[in-house]
Design an enzyme around this catalytic site. Structure first.
Site, PDB file in Angstrom:
ATOM      1  N   GLU A 283       0.824  -1.221   0.000  1.00 33.35           N
ATOM      2  CA  GLU A 283       0.000   0.000   0.000  1.00 33.35           C
ATOM      3  C   GLU A 283       0.851   1.262   0.000  1.00 33.35           C
ATOM      4  OE1 GLU A 283      -2.909   0.226   3.138  1.00 33.35           O
ATOM      5  OE2 GLU A 283      -4.408  -0.823   1.963  1.00 33.35           O
ATOM      6  N   HIS A 304       8.359 -27.170  -0.759  1.00 35.74           N
ATOM      7  CA  HIS A 304       7.838 -28.367  -1.421  1.00 35.74           C
ATOM      8  C   HIS A 304       6.712 -28.037  -2.397  1.00 35.74           C
ATOM      9  CE1 HIS A 304      10.241 -31.036   1.185  1.00 35.74           C
ATOM     10  NE2 HIS A 304      10.228 -29.930   1.915  1.00 35.74           N
ATOM     11  N   LYS A 413     -13.295   1.121  -2.376  1.00 29.80           N
ATOM     12  CA  LYS A 413     -14.276   1.304  -1.303  1.00 29.80           C
ATOM     13  C   LYS A 413     -15.455   2.116  -1.821  1.00 29.80           C
ATOM     14  CE  LYS A 413     -11.372   1.250   2.916  1.00 29.80           C
ATOM     15  NZ  LYS A 413     -10.927   1.996   4.082  1.00 29.80           N
TER      16      LYS A 413
HETATM   17  O1  PA5 Z   1      -3.735   1.039   5.800  1.00 33.53           O
HETATM   18  C1  PA5 Z   1      -4.830   1.493   5.531  1.00 33.53           C
HETATM   19  O2  PA5 Z   1      -5.054   2.704   5.586  1.00 33.53           O
HETATM   20  C2  PA5 Z   1      -5.982   0.592   5.149  1.00 33.53           C
HETATM   21  O3  PA5 Z   1      -5.574  -0.721   4.975  1.00 33.53           O
HETATM   22  C3  PA5 Z   1      -7.037   0.636   6.232  1.00 33.53           C
HETATM   23  O4  PA5 Z   1      -6.447   0.280   7.453  1.00 33.53           O
HETATM   24  C4  PA5 Z   1      -8.217  -0.288   5.933  1.00 33.53           C
HETATM   25  O5  PA5 Z   1      -8.779   0.013   4.702  1.00 33.53           O
HETATM   26  C5  PA5 Z   1      -9.274  -0.167   7.018  1.00 33.53           C
HETATM   27  O6  PA5 Z   1      -9.666   1.159   7.176  1.00 33.53           O
HETATM   28  P1  PA5 Z   1     -10.372   1.662   8.498  1.00 33.53           P
HETATM   29  O7  PA5 Z   1      -9.445   1.487   9.628  1.00 33.53           O
HETATM   30  O8  PA5 Z   1     -10.718   3.073   8.232  1.00 33.53           O
HETATM   31  O9  PA5 Z   1     -11.604   0.796   8.661  1.00 33.53           O
END
Ligand code: PA5
Length: 423
Positions: A283, A304, A413
């Site tokens: 990310e 394996h 999202k």
């Molecule tokens: O790292 C990030 O920002 C994302 O992976 C969020 O943690 C994930 O989408 C969940 O979001 P939230 O904590 O707002 O529910």
């Protein structure tokens, strides 16, 4: 002093290649510490966090432990993987299967990290007759997956405990914004805040990770101490800083066409550390058509199935081994075993497997990076988290991307919400 460290001697990187990154590393390090970028609150958080809030987390975690046979942690992505990584690495692998009397913590399950009706129905049926507490973690408070799971388990708790259901619901979310915060205020749930300036995947050491980790019986003060010491250990702005060396090595290999980094561990307890790493790097760096694709393998298991590919397949990757230097638990191989194995322990053989794989891969010019982790403990978990977060941020800067946003995730999202609303 022992600390989490990087070793790039088998990465086939020349010193002049590292030298080329010298200036950029210094300016990137300065940028990270300058506070000019949003979402860099994690950089000094282990040093300047609110100690009273940590005590409150420990107190609430104890309350949850006292009142619950089952603890369900609801969250996804950065609001899930870090806590799971710590609980799986530091807790007993079989805690959930032990009798109540022998368990060191409530049985811990995760929910809201997928939208599977099958998974959630099975979980609901398994827990419904037991004493339950739930903790929903969502920084935005608006994410679909945890919202759905929260509504499912909240309904169960309301049926089970009636007017006392709020005593079994715990929330970690934004201090002011979001649907979850609004409901928390209305219903009076016990809650904690994820700091504004720390994004999901950098939030393991904030209440979002610390509350569930503390419920598992893990020493979160030690974890924060490990991270705080990490702040000092990884503070140099040149290549003597292991975070800088690792960040530079990754970028050198990427430029050479090594488009994948495979995180490998010989300890099954680290499986979710690798999952968290995939999110952290994926990310942070995968944007603007750039970025190393992070993958993971559990060894020797996957040798394996994937060993052949690693040795002789397309040479598009480098390997990063998560190497635990000292393991407290071991098992002697019985005398009835074949001769070369007798008098050895399983960990002896596991180490030999690792050495054998590294040798074989180096012979075929596959770059290898070692991350040495002194031992499996809360202290070194905290330090390792800080090491990787800082390495990742620096690596993103070297790559020329902003490592603290996730516009691609936001896009999906939004689409999902629209599709659900309009159909
Ligand atoms: O790292 C990030 O920002 C994302 O992976 C969020 O943690 C994930 O989408 C969940 O979001 P939230 O904590 O707002 O529910």
């Amino acid at each position: 002093m022992k600390h989490v460290n990087v070793n790039i001697k088998n990465a086939f990187i020349e010193s002049n290649e590292l030298e080329e990154y010298k200036e950029l590393i210094i300016s990137s390090h300065q940028r990270l510490h300058s506070g000019v970028d949003d979402y860099t609150g994690w950089v000094d958080y282990p040093l300047n966090h609110d100690k009273k809030e940590v005590q409150r987390i420990i107190k609430v975690a104890q309350q949850i432990r006292n009142q619950s046979e089952i603890f369900i942690v609801i969250g996804i992505g950065g609001s899930y993987l870090g806590a799971r990584a710590a609980i799986e690495m530091l807790g007993s692998s079989f805690n959930n299967l032990l009798d109540k009397e022998n368990r060191k913590a409530p049985q811990i399950f995760f929910a809201g990290h997928n939208i599977s009706g099958t998974y959630h129905k099975e979980l609901l049926e398994f827990v419904q007759d037991k004493e339950i507490s739930i903790c929903v973690i969502s920084k935005s408070g608006n994410t679909m997956e945890p919202n759905i799971a929260f509504s499912v388990f909240k309904e169960l708790l309301e049926k089970k405990y009636g007017s006392k259901s709020a005593d079994h619901i715990f929330v970690v979310t934004d201090e002011k914004e979001g649907m979850l915060r609004q409901e928390t205020t209305e219903k009076g749930y016990t809650s904690f805040a994820v700091p504004d300036d720390i994004g999901g995947r950098y939030s393991v050491l904030t209440p979002g990770g610390l509350l569930p980790i503390a419920v598992a019986g893990i020493d979160i003060e030690e974890m924060l101490k490990g991270a705080a010491d990490g702040c000092m250990i990884y503070d140099n702005e040149d290549l003597s800083n292991p975070c800088c060396a690792y960040a530079a090595a990754r970028n050198i290999l990427y430029k050479r066409g090594k488009l994948l980094e495979i995180f490998e561990s010989y300890e099954p307890k680290l499986q979710y550390v690798a999952e968290w790493l995939k999110q952290l790097f994926g990310e942070s760096e995968g944007k603007e058509g750039k970025g190393i694709f992070p993958a993971s393998l559990n060894l020797s298991t996957d040798l394996h199935s994937m060993g052949q590919y690693l040795q002789e397949g397309t040479s598009c990757f480098f390997e990063t081994v998560l190497n635990i230097k000292r393991l407290d638990m071991d098992l002697k191989i019985p005398d009835t075993a074949i001769k070369p194995l007798r008098d050895k322990t399983m960990n002896d053989i596991n180490k030999k497997a690792m050495e054998g794989v590294i040798l074989a891969h180096i012979e075929d010019s596959i770059p290898n990076i070692m991350i040495d982790i002194p031992e499996i403990s809360a202290y070194y978990f905290g330090q390792m988290v800080y090491f990787f977060e800082k390495s990742c941020a620096l690596s993103g800067y070297l790559l020329g991307v902003f490592p603290f946003d996730q516009p691609g995730v936001e896009k999906y999202k939004r689409n999902m919400k629209e599709l659900i609303t309009n159909n």
